[in-house]
Design a protein around this motif. Sequence first.
Motif, PDB file in Angstrom:
ATOM      1  N   ASP A 249       0.832  -1.204   0.000  1.00 48.83           N
ATOM      2  CA  ASP A 249       0.000   0.000   0.000  1.00 48.83           C
ATOM      3  C   ASP A 249       0.868   1.257   0.000  1.00 48.83           C
ATOM      4  OD1 ASP A 249      -2.258  -1.542   0.012  1.00 48.83           O
ATOM      5  OD2 ASP A 249      -2.643  -1.332   2.165  1.00 48.83           O
ATOM      6  N   CYS A 250       1.977   1.203   0.742  1.00 45.22           N
ATOM      7  CA  CYS A 250       2.882   2.354   0.809  1.00 45.22           C
ATOM      8  C   CYS A 250       3.571   2.604  -0.531  1.00 45.22           C
ATOM      9  CB  CYS A 250       3.932   2.145   1.897  1.00 45.22           C
ATOM     10  SG  CYS A 250       3.281   2.270   3.579  1.00 45.22           S
ATOM     11  N   TYR A 251       3.690   1.560  -1.338  1.00 45.46           N
ATOM     12  CA  TYR A 251       4.297   1.704  -2.664  1.00 45.46           C
ATOM     13  C   TYR A 251       3.558   2.768  -3.475  1.00 45.46           C
ATOM     14  CZ  TYR A 251       5.894   0.412  -7.363  1.00 45.46           C
ATOM     15  OH  TYR A 251       6.420   0.440  -8.628  1.00 45.46           O
ATOM     16  N   GLU A 252       2.251   2.835  -3.284  1.00 40.18           N
ATOM     17  CA  GLU A 252       1.433   3.774  -4.043  1.00 40.18           C
ATOM     18  C   GLU A 252       1.602   5.215  -3.568  1.00 40.18           C
ATOM     19  OE1 GLU A 252      -0.110   2.677  -6.650  1.00 40.18           O
ATOM     20  OE2 GLU A 252       0.505   0.621  -6.176  1.00 40.18           O
ATOM     21  N   LYS A 253       2.240   5.417  -2.431  1.00 39.07           N
ATOM     22  CA  LYS A 253       2.379   6.771  -1.893  1.00 39.07           C
ATOM     23  C   LYS A 253       3.439   7.589  -2.621  1.00 39.07           C
ATOM     24  CE  LYS A 253       0.750   5.755   2.792  1.00 39.07           C
ATOM     25  NZ  LYS A 253      -0.283   6.798   2.907  1.00 39.07           N
ATOM     26  N   ASP A 254       4.231   6.941  -3.452  1.00 38.43           N
ATOM     27  CA  ASP A 254       5.183   7.654  -4.303  1.00 38.43           C
ATOM     28  C   ASP A 254       6.219   8.448  -3.511  1.00 38.43           C
ATOM     29  OD1 ASP A 254       6.320   8.491  -6.685  1.00 38.43           O
ATOM     30  OD2 ASP A 254       5.083  10.285  -6.792  1.00 38.43           O
ATOM     31  N   PHE A 255       6.754   7.844  -2.440  1.00 42.89           N
ATOM     32  CA  PHE A 255       7.871   8.477  -1.748  1.00 42.89           C
ATOM     33  C   PHE A 255       9.094   8.467  -2.658  1.00 42.89           C
ATOM     34  CE2 PHE A 255       5.602   6.649   2.029  1.00 42.89           C
ATOM     35  CZ  PHE A 255       5.204   7.868   2.563  1.00 42.89           C
ATOM     36  N   SER A 256       9.836   9.552  -2.674  1.00 40.75           N
ATOM     37  CA  SER A 256      11.090   9.578  -3.418  1.00 40.75           C
ATOM     38  C   SER A 256      12.228   8.976  -2.605  1.00 40.75           C
ATOM     39  CB  SER A 256      11.444  11.013  -3.807  1.00 40.75           C
ATOM     40  OG  SER A 256      10.460  11.540  -4.670  1.00 40.75           O
ATOM     41  N   ALA A 257      12.048   8.955  -1.274  1.00 41.82           N
ATOM     42  CA  ALA A 257      13.065   8.375  -0.398  1.00 41.82           C
ATOM     43  C   ALA A 257      12.437   8.062   0.953  1.00 41.82           C
ATOM     44  CB  ALA A 257      14.243   9.324  -0.217  1.00 41.82           C
ATOM     45  N   VAL A 258      13.016   7.089   1.636  1.00 40.51           N
ATOM     46  CA  VAL A 258      12.620   6.741   3.001  1.00 40.51           C
ATOM     47  C   VAL A 258      13.894   6.592   3.824  1.00 40.51           C
ATOM     48  CG1 VAL A 258      11.624   4.957   4.490  1.00 40.51           C
ATOM     49  CG2 VAL A 258      10.470   5.586   2.370  1.00 40.51           C
TER      50      VAL A 258
END
Length: 301
Positions: A249-258
């Motif tokens: 689900d977090c994949y869809e949040k489109d973070f550029s970095a974590v």
Amino acid sequence: MILEGKRFDVEHALTLYALSYVTIPAEGLYDSNGVKQFSDVTKKCHIYIVGFVPKMELLDITLEGQSLRMFFRALGKVYELPWKMDEGVGLVRKDEQWFLSKDGMLASPPPLDRCTVRLNRKFGTGKFLVKYIGQAYGKDGSRSALDRLMKHEKLQEIAIKGVPEGYRFQVLMLAIAPVNQVVTIFNPRAEDDSQSEKRIGQGLDKLFGTSEKERVALYEAALIRYFLPTFNREFSDSFASTNLKILQDCYEKDFSAVSAEINFDDFPFSLYSESVIPKEAHLAFFDLHEDQARKVFFAGA
């Protein structure tokens, strides 16, 4: 440069960090009175790290004038730790324990937790070999790392495989900061500057829309991919199916970095693994701009 090769002119990075911790020998998990004193912190801890640290043995304490010296042994080597005492302080031995005395009053010498911090900073005696990383959360955050560890079959399996001579089996429980922190970068070298307003809005959605359960899953995933602990690689079910669903689900949040950080002022350990050198502070940073990197991070493999 960090801004070159980025597609969008607005990029977002989710930063996660540990706010507090509790550490005890693994056998201490079954000392209900002992762990109870840390309950205010342990109930907030959802991440746990288990591994091996050198045993520390107090050999002797001496006092000459105002100079108190404590002698410890770890892995066959003796280390001296000096402390400056107030004038008039004495040293007495009572009931097979050392006490400091002044004006008829007794007090304990510097506690072991303070000693281990100083010993590690001076001699590197607190190297913590990370063997397994896990998490516990439950449906609403009611399940803590301590709850999980009390019934942890993997913990027992690691113990059965053996703790190296001169080491003890140690548990470190971490509480993640209960707030979302998103770093937004405005990139003048971006390949696409047509979606600025949309991506600023996405950043706000991430800031307010990432739940604690998701933060715990992301923090665990980042630490596992950073340290690559031996037993996380050996156990094929390192990520439970529910955690995989959260990551997907977090994949869809489109973070550029974590990023996931462990950095405490008075930390007694230098965490390390077969893949990471010993350090008192660690920053597990993952650039997820490239689609392949995102797939690897969020896959849970």
